[in-house]
Write an enzyme that holds these catalytic residues in place. Sequence first.
Site, PDB file in Angstrom:
ATOM      1  N   GLU A 107       0.861  -1.179   0.000  1.00  0.00           N
ATOM      2  CA  GLU A 107       0.000   0.000   0.000  1.00  0.00           C
ATOM      3  C   GLU A 107       0.894   1.223   0.000  1.00  0.00           C
ATOM      4  O   GLU A 107       1.927   1.237   0.659  1.00  0.00           O
ATOM      5  CB  GLU A 107      -0.869   0.047   1.256  1.00  0.00           C
ATOM      6  CG  GLU A 107      -2.084  -0.840   1.192  1.00  0.00           C
ATOM      7  CD  GLU A 107      -2.116  -1.809   2.352  1.00  0.00           C
ATOM      8  OE1 GLU A 107      -1.357  -1.609   3.307  1.00  0.00           O
ATOM      9  OE2 GLU A 107      -2.886  -2.781   2.278  1.00  0.00           O
ATOM     10  N   TYR A 119       7.892   1.515  -7.738  1.00  0.00           N
ATOM     11  CA  TYR A 119       7.185   0.234  -7.817  1.00  0.00           C
ATOM     12  C   TYR A 119       6.794  -0.092  -9.269  1.00  0.00           C
ATOM     13  O   TYR A 119       6.872  -1.237  -9.699  1.00  0.00           O
ATOM     14  CB  TYR A 119       5.930   0.239  -6.927  1.00  0.00           C
ATOM     15  CG  TYR A 119       6.234   0.515  -5.470  1.00  0.00           C
ATOM     16  CD1 TYR A 119       7.310  -0.091  -4.833  1.00  0.00           C
ATOM     17  CD2 TYR A 119       5.442   1.382  -4.719  1.00  0.00           C
ATOM     18  CE1 TYR A 119       7.595   0.167  -3.504  1.00  0.00           C
ATOM     19  CE2 TYR A 119       5.714   1.637  -3.388  1.00  0.00           C
ATOM     20  CZ  TYR A 119       6.799   1.041  -2.780  1.00  0.00           C
ATOM     21  OH  TYR A 119       7.081   1.294  -1.465  1.00  0.00           O
TER      22      TYR A 119
HETATM   23  C1  COA Z   1      10.610   5.939  -2.446  1.00  0.00           C
HETATM   24  C2  COA Z   1      12.104   5.883  -2.130  1.00  0.00           C
HETATM   25  C3  COA Z   1      12.373   4.608  -1.318  1.00  0.00           C
HETATM   26  C4  COA Z   1      12.883   5.815  -3.465  1.00  0.00           C
HETATM   27  O1  COA Z   1      14.255   5.557  -3.159  1.00  0.00           O
HETATM   28  P1  COA Z   1      15.430   5.984  -4.175  1.00  0.00           P
HETATM   29  O2  COA Z   1      16.640   5.187  -3.803  1.00  0.00           O
HETATM   30  O3  COA Z   1      15.566   7.456  -4.199  1.00  0.00           O
HETATM   31  O4  COA Z   1      14.854   5.485  -5.581  1.00  0.00           O
HETATM   32  P2  COA Z   1      15.700   5.078  -6.869  1.00  0.00           P
HETATM   33  O5  COA Z   1      16.862   6.000  -7.031  1.00  0.00           O
HETATM   34  O6  COA Z   1      15.998   3.613  -6.800  1.00  0.00           O
HETATM   35  O7  COA Z   1      14.606   5.350  -8.008  1.00  0.00           O
HETATM   36  C5  COA Z   1      14.146   4.343  -8.880  1.00  0.00           C
HETATM   37  C6  COA Z   1      13.093   4.896  -9.810  1.00  0.00           C
HETATM   38  O8  COA Z   1      11.933   5.282  -9.048  1.00  0.00           O
HETATM   39  C7  COA Z   1      11.386   6.508  -9.601  1.00  0.00           C
HETATM   40  N1  COA Z   1      11.599   7.628  -8.661  1.00  0.00           N
HETATM   41  C8  COA Z   1      12.367   7.615  -7.530  1.00  0.00           C
HETATM   42  N2  COA Z   1      12.316   8.834  -6.927  1.00  0.00           N
HETATM   43  C9  COA Z   1      11.516   9.602  -7.693  1.00  0.00           C
HETATM   44  C10 COA Z   1      11.074  10.938  -7.580  1.00  0.00           C
HETATM   45  N3  COA Z   1      11.462  11.739  -6.562  1.00  0.00           N
HETATM   46  N4  COA Z   1      10.222  11.408  -8.522  1.00  0.00           N
HETATM   47  C11 COA Z   1       9.820  10.631  -9.534  1.00  0.00           C
HETATM   48  N5  COA Z   1      10.227   9.320  -9.714  1.00  0.00           N
HETATM   49  C12 COA Z   1      11.040   8.822  -8.789  1.00  0.00           C
HETATM   50  C13 COA Z   1      12.161   6.775 -10.881  1.00  0.00           C
HETATM   51  O9  COA Z   1      11.525   6.023 -11.911  1.00  0.00           O
HETATM   52  C14 COA Z   1      13.517   6.164 -10.528  1.00  0.00           C
HETATM   53  O10 COA Z   1      14.297   5.824 -11.669  1.00  0.00           O
HETATM   54  P3  COA Z   1      15.270   6.942 -12.331  1.00  0.00           P
HETATM   55  O11 COA Z   1      16.021   7.628 -11.236  1.00  0.00           O
HETATM   56  O12 COA Z   1      16.157   6.151 -13.256  1.00  0.00           O
HETATM   57  O13 COA Z   1      14.352   7.906 -13.045  1.00  0.00           O
HETATM   58  C15 COA Z   1      12.573   7.155  -1.351  1.00  0.00           C
HETATM   59  O14 COA Z   1      12.146   8.297  -2.060  1.00  0.00           O
HETATM   60  C16 COA Z   1      12.061   7.237   0.078  1.00  0.00           C
HETATM   61  O15 COA Z   1      12.658   6.676   1.010  1.00  0.00           O
HETATM   62  N6  COA Z   1      10.940   7.957   0.280  1.00  0.00           N
HETATM   63  C17 COA Z   1      10.395   8.156   1.643  1.00  0.00           C
HETATM   64  C18 COA Z   1       9.814   6.885   2.192  1.00  0.00           C
HETATM   65  C19 COA Z   1       8.677   6.353   1.346  1.00  0.00           C
HETATM   66  O16 COA Z   1       7.826   7.111   0.890  1.00  0.00           O
HETATM   67  N7  COA Z   1       8.660   5.021   1.161  1.00  0.00           N
HETATM   68  C20 COA Z   1       7.624   4.334   0.432  1.00  0.00           C
HETATM   69  C21 COA Z   1       6.476   4.039   1.328  1.00  0.00           C
HETATM   70  S1  COA Z   1       5.257   3.022   0.534  1.00  0.00           S
END
Ligand code: COA
Length: 147
Positions: A107, A119
């Site tokens: 979720e 995702y």
């Molecule tokens: C969601 C989260 C885990 C992503 O981690 P991350 O290591 O920055 O993500 P990645 O670098 O592996 O990104 C993979 C892909 O996801 C998407 N993505 C990641 N961050 C994004 C952003 N800020 N905006 C749009 N797309 C995004 C992109 O498709 C990205 O690929 P790209 O960089 O080649 O375009 C991080 O933002 C986080 O910890 N957020 C706060 C906690 C949270 O909301 N967790 C999920 C709860 S369900």
Amino acid sequence: MEELILRKGVPEDIDDMVLLEQQCFAVPWSRDSLLYELAENPLALYVVAELSGHVVGYVGVWSIVDEGHITNVAVSPDFRRRHIGMALIDTMLKVTTEAGIRSHTLEVRVSNMPAIGLYKTFGFTEAGLRTGYYEDNGEDAMIMWRR
Ligand SMILES: CC(C)(COP(=O)(O)OP(=O)(O)OC[C@H]1O[C@@H](n2cnc3c(N)ncnc32)[C@H](O)[C@@H]1OP(=O)(O)O)[C@@H](O)C(=O)NCCC(=O)NCCS
């Protein structure tokens, strides 16, 4: 950049994980809840990403029969957009699939575009909404599945 190590989370990771939880979520899990996950919950697996001796990200999953229920994904605000989230999910999917998990679900807040984007990269698709699911602001949860 230092080498990123992906490994199973252990109780010794608790301090880093509590900090991450506070940095990443509006309603963080408590230290006790996280410790239970790492030390006791027989259904839970946490994959952590370690950089220079510290956990900078993690993903948790509960294996329930042949379904993987993802509990939390978090990457430190200092290390985002470096594909650490992708590395975590990729590893978690491989490990749980090898252990017999056939589908995965989670979720996510409907406004959380970074997480939804992450995702979708792995083939998760929207499968419904839980209206008003999040107690802090009444936001809807998007249910996603990967089958
Ligand atoms: C969601 C989260 C885990 C992503 O981690 P991350 O290591 O920055 O993500 P990645 O670098 O592996 O990104 C993979 C892909 O996801 C998407 N993505 C990641 N961050 C994004 C952003 N800020 N905006 C749009 N797309 C995004 C992109 O498709 C990205 O690929 P790209 O960089 O080649 O375009 C991080 O933002 C986080 O910890 N957020 C706060 C906690 C949270 O909301 N967790 C999920 C709860 S369900």
